[in-house]
Design an enzyme around this catalytic site. Sequence first.
Site, PDB file in Angstrom:
ATOM      1  N   GLU A  73      -2.785  -2.053  -5.039  1.00  0.00           N
ATOM      2  CA  GLU A  73      -4.076  -1.539  -5.483  1.00  0.00           C
ATOM      3  C   GLU A  73      -3.833  -0.546  -6.601  1.00  0.00           C
ATOM      4  O   GLU A  73      -2.805   0.140  -6.627  1.00  0.00           O
ATOM      5  CB  GLU A  73      -4.802  -0.818  -4.336  1.00  0.00           C
ATOM      6  N   ASP A 111       0.889  -1.165   0.000  1.00  0.00           N
ATOM      7  CA  ASP A 111       0.000   0.000   0.000  1.00  0.00           C
ATOM      8  C   ASP A 111       0.928   1.216   0.000  1.00  0.00           C
ATOM      9  O   ASP A 111       1.407   1.639   1.048  1.00  0.00           O
ATOM     10  CB  ASP A 111      -0.896  -0.012   1.231  1.00  0.00           C
ATOM     11  N   ASP A 155      -2.523   0.937   6.659  1.00  0.00           N
ATOM     12  CA  ASP A 155      -1.669   0.668   5.496  1.00  0.00           C
ATOM     13  C   ASP A 155      -1.188  -0.784   5.485  1.00  0.00           C
ATOM     14  O   ASP A 155      -1.047  -1.389   4.427  1.00  0.00           O
ATOM     15  CB  ASP A 155      -0.450   1.602   5.496  1.00  0.00           C
TER      16      ASP A 155
END
Length: 159
Positions: free
Chosen positions: A67, A7, A140
Site C-alpha cells: 500500500e 504491510d 497486518d
Amino acid sequence: MRVMGVDPGVAVTGYGVVELENGRLTALAYDVIKTNAGVDLPERLRLLYERVLALLERYRPQWLALEELFFSRNARTAFSVGQARGVVLLAAAVRGLGVASYTPLEVKQAVAGYGRASKAQVQYMVRAILNLPSTPHPDDVADALAVAICHAHRLGGFW
C-alpha cells in the site's frame, strides 16, 4: 504468477504470498515478521530486511505489492512505517522484482468492490477469495493479502 503483498511496519510487518494460475488465486503463505522493541532501530531494520529477503528467496514471487504510505496524524508512526517500507522496497530491488503500490482505496475496491469498505468487510473478502479456513490475523496479515489480491486483480486473469 506469484505476488507477495506486504504491510510494512518496524514492530510488525504482515506478508502474504499468493499465486495466480489458470484464473485461480491461492494463498501459499501468510504471517508476520516481528522485531523486538528493545532493539535499536537500525538493527530492527536489518532484521526486517534479512527476513524479507529470505521470504523472497523461499517463495520466489515475480511481484511485490504494497500500500502507498498513508500519512497518519502521528508523524512518528508515519516515519517508522516509511523506514520499514524502504527496507522492503530495497529487498525487492535487490531480488529484481517488479513492485506495485496501491492506495488503500484501490485495495478495498479490488478486494471488496467498494473503496470505502470497512476493515471487517475486506478481511471477510480476503478469506472468501482465497478460500481460507479462517480470517487471517492480525490485521497486518489480512492487509498484506489484500494488497497481493489487488495486484493479482490488476494483472488480470481472475474474477
